[in-house]
Write a protein that holds these residues in place. Structure first.
Motif, mmCIF file in Angstrom:
data_model
loop_
_atom_site.group_PDB
_atom_site.id
_atom_site.type_symbol
_atom_site.label_atom_id
_atom_site.label_comp_id
_atom_site.label_asym_id
_atom_site.label_seq_id
_atom_site.Cartn_x
_atom_site.Cartn_y
_atom_site.Cartn_z
ATOM 1 N N GLU A 172 0.991 -0.738 -0.332
ATOM 2 C CA GLU A 172 0.480 -0.213 -0.022
ATOM 3 C C GLU A 172 0.453 1.400 0.337
ATOM 4 O OE1 GLU A 172 -4.344 -0.150 2.592
ATOM 5 O OE2 GLU A 172 -2.258 -0.724 3.398
ATOM 6 N N ILE A 173 0.455 2.343 -0.351
ATOM 7 C CA ILE A 173 0.972 3.716 -0.624
ATOM 8 C C ILE A 173 0.325 4.368 1.270
ATOM 9 C CG2 ILE A 173 1.760 6.069 -1.471
ATOM 10 C CD1 ILE A 173 0.002 5.090 -3.630
ATOM 11 N N PRO A 174 1.714 4.463 2.205
ATOM 12 C CA PRO A 174 1.692 5.276 3.261
ATOM 13 C C PRO A 174 1.106 6.856 3.169
ATOM 14 C CG PRO A 174 4.329 4.706 2.742
ATOM 15 C CD PRO A 174 3.349 4.092 1.423
ATOM 16 N N GLY A 175 1.156 6.978 4.093
ATOM 17 C CA GLY A 175 0.636 8.409 4.210
ATOM 18 C C GLY A 175 2.228 9.321 4.276
ATOM 19 N N ALA A 176 1.619 9.998 4.013
ATOM 20 C CA ALA A 176 2.645 11.285 3.355
ATOM 21 C C ALA A 176 3.936 12.119 4.285
ATOM 22 C CB ALA A 176 2.398 13.023 3.580
ATOM 23 N N ASN A 177 3.495 10.792 5.104
ATOM 24 C CA ASN A 177 4.892 10.871 6.756
ATOM 25 C C ASN A 177 5.757 10.124 7.083
ATOM 26 O OD1 ASN A 177 4.548 13.931 7.480
ATOM 27 N ND2 ASN A 177 2.500 12.553 9.061
ATOM 28 N N ASP A 178 5.247 9.191 6.183
ATOM 29 C CA ASP A 178 6.031 7.832 5.748
ATOM 30 C C ASP A 178 6.569 7.101 4.868
ATOM 31 O OD1 ASP A 178 6.001 7.069 8.557
ATOM 32 O OD2 ASP A 178 3.343 6.700 8.346
ATOM 33 N N VAL A 179 5.330 7.962 3.554
ATOM 34 C CA VAL A 179 6.326 7.609 2.206
ATOM 35 C C VAL A 179 8.037 7.704 1.766
ATOM 36 C CG1 VAL A 179 4.383 8.444 1.059
ATOM 37 C CG2 VAL A 179 6.775 10.157 1.210
ATOM 38 N N THR A 180 9.118 8.026 2.808
ATOM 39 C CA THR A 180 10.084 7.514 2.478
ATOM 40 C C THR A 180 11.072 6.333 3.171
ATOM 41 O OG1 THR A 180 10.411 9.337 4.208
ATOM 42 C CG2 THR A 180 10.932 10.228 2.099
ATOM 43 N N LYS A 181 9.304 5.598 4.053
ATOM 44 C CA LYS A 181 10.422 4.664 4.491
ATOM 45 C C LYS A 181 10.037 3.523 4.391
ATOM 46 C CE LYS A 181 9.440 7.215 9.193
ATOM 47 N NZ LYS A 181 8.014 6.751 9.892
ATOM 48 N N LYS A 182 10.880 2.314 4.319
ATOM 49 C CA LYS A 182 9.874 1.159 3.449
ATOM 50 C C LYS A 182 8.411 0.958 3.315
ATOM 51 C CE LYS A 182 12.094 -3.546 2.618
ATOM 52 N NZ LYS A 182 12.670 -4.681 3.052
ATOM 53 N N TRP A 183 7.392 0.640 2.548
ATOM 54 C CA TRP A 183 5.709 0.875 2.770
ATOM 55 C C TRP A 183 5.905 -1.299 2.895
ATOM 56 C CZ3 TRP A 183 4.277 3.341 -2.596
ATOM 57 C CH2 TRP A 183 4.588 4.279 -2.692
ATOM 58 N N LYS A 184 4.656 -1.076 3.473
ATOM 59 C CA LYS A 184 4.544 -2.217 4.664
ATOM 60 C C LYS A 184 3.142 -3.064 3.475
ATOM 61 C CE LYS A 184 0.898 -3.940 7.895
ATOM 62 N NZ LYS A 184 2.471 -4.721 8.314
ATOM 63 N N PHE A 185 4.249 -4.513 3.044
ATOM 64 C CA PHE A 185 3.674 -5.015 2.608
ATOM 65 C C PHE A 185 3.119 -6.135 3.233
ATOM 66 C CE2 PHE A 185 4.658 -10.183 0.706
ATOM 67 C CZ PHE A 185 4.153 -10.306 -0.305
ATOM 68 N N HIS A 186 1.572 -6.664 2.930
ATOM 69 C CA HIS A 186 1.017 -7.227 2.610
ATOM 70 C C HIS A 186 0.532 -8.808 2.435
ATOM 71 C CE1 HIS A 186 -1.350 -4.445 5.258
ATOM 72 N NE2 HIS A 186 -1.212 -3.254 4.280
ATOM 73 N N ALA A 187 0.865 -9.977 2.675
ATOM 74 C CA ALA A 187 1.123 -11.221 1.880
ATOM 75 C C ALA A 187 -0.053 -11.680 2.094
ATOM 76 C CB ALA A 187 2.223 -12.152 2.914
ATOM 77 N N ILE A 188 -0.875 -12.184 0.995
ATOM 78 C CA ILE A 188 -1.992 -12.886 0.948
ATOM 79 C C ILE A 188 -1.592 -14.142 0.744
ATOM 80 C CG2 ILE A 188 -3.081 -11.202 -0.064
ATOM 81 C CD1 ILE A 188 -2.892 -11.976 -2.789
ATOM 82 N N SER A 189 -0.559 -15.179 0.694
ATOM 83 C CA SER A 189 -0.310 -16.069 0.817
ATOM 84 C C SER A 189 0.521 -16.872 1.681
ATOM 85 C CB SER A 189 0.279 -16.684 -0.945
ATOM 86 O OG SER A 189 1.356 -16.174 -1.003
ATOM 87 N N ASP A 190 0.332 -18.254 1.507
ATOM 88 C CA ASP A 190 1.732 -18.347 2.505
ATOM 89 C C ASP A 190 2.725 -18.382 1.523
ATOM 90 O OD1 ASP A 190 -0.230 -18.999 4.935
ATOM 91 O OD2 ASP A 190 -1.070 -20.735 3.668
ATOM 92 N N PRO A 191 3.886 -18.425 2.764
ATOM 93 C CA PRO A 191 5.022 -18.865 1.666
ATOM 94 C C PRO A 191 4.714 -20.432 0.433
ATOM 95 C CG PRO A 191 5.849 -18.483 4.289
ATOM 96 C CD PRO A 191 4.182 -18.726 3.971
#
Length: 740
Positions: A509-528
């Motif tokens: 997801e695109i984070p909020g403006a204050n967090d865009v320079t940090k690594k963004w969050k990955f949401h896994a929808i599958s098991d490894p």
């Protein structure tokens, strides 16, 4: 047209000693013989037949060149009837012939009472028009042969072998007529250019140097002093002009050189050797090694006698005769069936869409992806391709585009590697009102966004989004329904040394403006899982999104199955349901983008997929319904390969989405099926009816010749006129196709 009487029984076989075949060679079937199709019977002595060219209907047009004031003719052989007829009673001493993509006949007209021009005929009316007869006001020497490239430009040779007319030009050169009618010199680094051909990938120009030492064959008792008798390969740059040193492929020494020339689909070169020691068609590979020979006359002929069986030119047939080689020999026409098909630039058909205009921003290989947006705030759409962006001119059009770097600008060569840019996007990431750039580099590597500085700069601030983006068709779309797009991708997992590779499918997801320079969050929808079957291998092919089960939530689709989105897409893993998007129902195809629609209007959603590296555009019929989707493949088109990117949008404004795709040039640098075929763009008009299989009308975009898709392209109303245009970047350069 007037019928001609054949001198020999039509389709009579030439004696076996004239047809030399090499047993078990890759070109000529063992025991194959030449077939004589036509011999001149007008009573005119001298001259020769020349320039066979295949027409849209498969017939063969060729020149009958006669000496002095005798008018030459253009003849037509019909393979279906075996009849030869007259197309033009006065050929203006045509020599080499060729057809353009529109089915118009082009002729290289020589001297000796000839036109000394490149002309073009309308087949229906027979009307002739001159395209070029001078360079800077000086009459051409005597055009000899010609070839057209995928862009419709005409390369021709201009030597001089005979004729009473004075020469006006300093050089005997190779020229090119551009599609706007302008003419440029390609090279005069050749003594007497004769036969000419292009490699199927359009990267090499082949020219025969046949310097017989005189401009007046038979017109003087003085013994000529021959010069170069060679065959050259000239490397061509992205603009179709020479960009390197010539290479000598064949040196005939003191023997006569070749005359006409053509190529097959594998890139082999067919040379009509006029050496008295061994007259015939010499077949060489692109490195100059002989791989086959077809004799057209006896060996070791007496140079003081009358020559026998000297070939002048060659051309492959089409349709059922795509592997049939036509050869003009003496004053006759022959053919022979070979093992390999010839190469031709395809003709436009009745469904070709001629309403588009091409704007070439850059002929160089910059990126396999592209993006569009207003980067400098001037209200005009700019274009992003890899490491650079192109500033739109003040006045819309083909000229005035200015290239700017925004990170270190790489140099990439088609056929020798890949760019570091597979997908590009434009979006205001940090909310400052300026459009930023997102670049997906090499599959499996980290990907980044670049902050727009709001002022001229060749180094925009780089920020990593995520450390691994896998699957060659990542998605950037709103799958969660929050109004903002997410990146749908596979992510490689770090595993212990020696352990099997693992990967997770998910979205960022695109984070909020204050967090865009940090690594963004990955949401896994599958098991490894195993990357080759769960879509997370860095080179996995096939990814899409859409509401597959009609529950009003967007699901994620790959070639092996689909993930069903739960009520809360970020709450955890999504349920996976296997299927196989496969022609055989078992082994999933290596697809590009996967798109979704109820194509047969039976209440459940079907899928559309295209082969990323082989031949095939398919629709997959849902035979399992909404509850348990399973799919049966139906072929839409398998006539071209490497459809590595697809858009499903409404092109003609009828409210029904259409399929837009094309051939990716050299996806694996020439290693894929059909790699050397002409690069083209298509849109498929989709017709749906309740309870019936859909129909698809293929429209080639004429302006899209020699462009093609990359790993990602964009459909967008670029010029603001209400219809969709196309932005492209790949090994053929950076282009816009404007829908008019």
């Amino acid at each position: 047209m007037k019928m001609l009487t054949l001198a020999c029984v039509m389709l009579g076989l030439l004696a076996a000693d004239v047809a030399s075949t090499i047993a078990q060679n890759p070109i000529v079937p063992d025991g194959t013989k030449l077939e004589k199709l036509f011999t001149r019977e007008t009573g005119i002595e001298g001259g020769l037949t020349e320039g066979p060219a295949v027409a849209p209907d498969g017939s063969i047009y060729f020149s009958d060149i006669t000496p002095k004031e005798n008018k030459g003719r253009i003849l037509r052989f019909d393979p279906r009837t075996g009849e030869t007829t007259v197309f033009a009673e006065d050929s203006h001493k045509s020599n080499g012939l060729a057809f353009d993509a529109y089915g118009r006949l082009l002729a290289a007209e020589g001297a000796d009472f000839g036109g000394r021009a490149i002309s073009r005929y309308n087949l229906a009316s027979g009307k002739r028009e001159v395209l070029c007869d001078n360079i800077g006001g000086k009459k051409l020497n005597a055009p000899n042969d010609l070839v057209l490239d995928a862009d419709g430009r005409t390369y021709f040779t201009d030597p001089r072998y005979l004729g009473h007319e004075p020469r006006e030009l300093e050089h005997r050169a190779v020229y090119r007529i551009n599609t706007d009618g302008s003419v440029v010199e390609v090279t005069h680094n050749v003594e007497k250019p004769n036969g000419i051909a292009l490699s199927p990938d359009q990267k090499t120009l082949y020219v025969v140097d046949h310097n017989n030492g005189t401009d007046a064959i038979g017109g003087s008792d003085e013994k000529p002093t021959p010069g170069a008798m060679k065959v050259y390969a000239f490397p061509l740059g992205a603009n179709g002009l020479i960009n390197g040193d010539r290479k000598t492929l064949v040196d005939y020494g003191d023997q006569a050189s070749a005359d006409g020339i053509c190529v097959d689909s594998a890139g082999n070169i067919y040379l009509t050797s006029r050496s008295l020691k061994r007259p015939g068609v010499q077949v060489i590979n692109p490195n100059g090694k002989e791989i086959a020979f077809i004799a057209t006359g006896p060996e070791n002929q007496d140079p003081t006698g009358t020559p026998e069986g000297l070939p002048s030119n060659v051309e492959f047939g089409s349709g059922s005769e795509t592997s049939t080689l036509y050869i003009t020999v003496g004053v006759s026409l022959y053919r022979i069936k070979l093992k390999v098909p010839g190469f031709h630039i395809p003709f436009f058909d009745e469904d070709t869409d001629h309403s588009w205009t091409r704007i070439e921003l850059d002929p160089e290989f910059r990126s396999e992806g592209v993006a569009v947006g207003d980067l400098n705030g001037d209200g005009k759409n700019d274009v992003v391709a890899g490491d650079v962006w192109y500033e739109a001119p003040a006045k819309p059009g083909a000229t005035g585009w200015k290239m700017h770097g925004f990170r270190e600008v790489g140099s990439f060569v088609a056929g020798k590697g890949y760019s570091n840019s597979f997908c590009n996007y434009v979006r205001d990431i940090d909310g400052d009102g300026r459009q930023d750039i997102i670049v997906v580099g090499f599959p499996g590597a980290p990907f980044h966004w670049y902050r727009n500085p709001g002022k001229p700069s060749d180094k925009w601030e780089q920020h990593e989004i995520w450390h691994s983006i896998c699957n060659e068709s990542p998605e950037f779309a709103d799958i969660t329904g929050d109004g903002k797009p997410e990146f749908v991708l596979g992510s490689e997992l770090d595993v212990a040394k020696g352990s099997p590779a693992q990967g997770e499918m998910g979205f960022v997801e695109i984070p909020g403006a204050n967090d865009v320079t940090k690594k963004w969050k990955f949401h896994a929808i599958s098991d490894p899982g195993e990357p080759h079957s769960n879509g997370t291998f860095k080179y996995y092919h096939g990814l899409g999104h859409g509401d597959l089960n009609n529950d009003r939530r967007t699901d994620v689709l790959i070639a092996h199955g689909w993930w069903e989105q739960p009520a809360d897409p970020t709450s955890g893993k999504w349920a996976f349901h296997p299927y196989a998007l496969a022609r055989d129902g078992i082994n999933p195809e290596r697809l590009s983008d996967i798109n979704l629609e109820d194509l047969d209007m039976d209440g459940d959603n079907d899928l559309i997929g295209c082969s990323a590296h082989a031949h095939g555009v398919w629709w997959f019929e849902n035979v399992g319904g909404n509850d348990k989707p399973q799919f049966k493949a139906h072929t839409i088109d398998d006539s071209f390969s490497q459809t590595h990117a697809v858009e499903y949008v409404d092109i003609n404004g009828d409210g029904q989405r259409d399929i837009v795709t094309g051939k990716r040039f050299y996806a694996h640098n020439g290693g894929d099926p059909g790699a050397r075929d002409t690069t083209r763009m298509f849109w498929y008009e989709v017709k749906r009816a309740k309870g019936k299989a859909p129909t698809f009308i293929r429209h080639e975009i004429a302006a899209g010749r020699d462009t093609g898709v990359g790993t990602q392209f964009l459909t967008i109303d670029f010029d603001g006129d209400g219809d969709l245009d196309i932005a492209l970047a790949n090994k053929k350069g950076v282009n816009l196709l404007i829908n008019n």
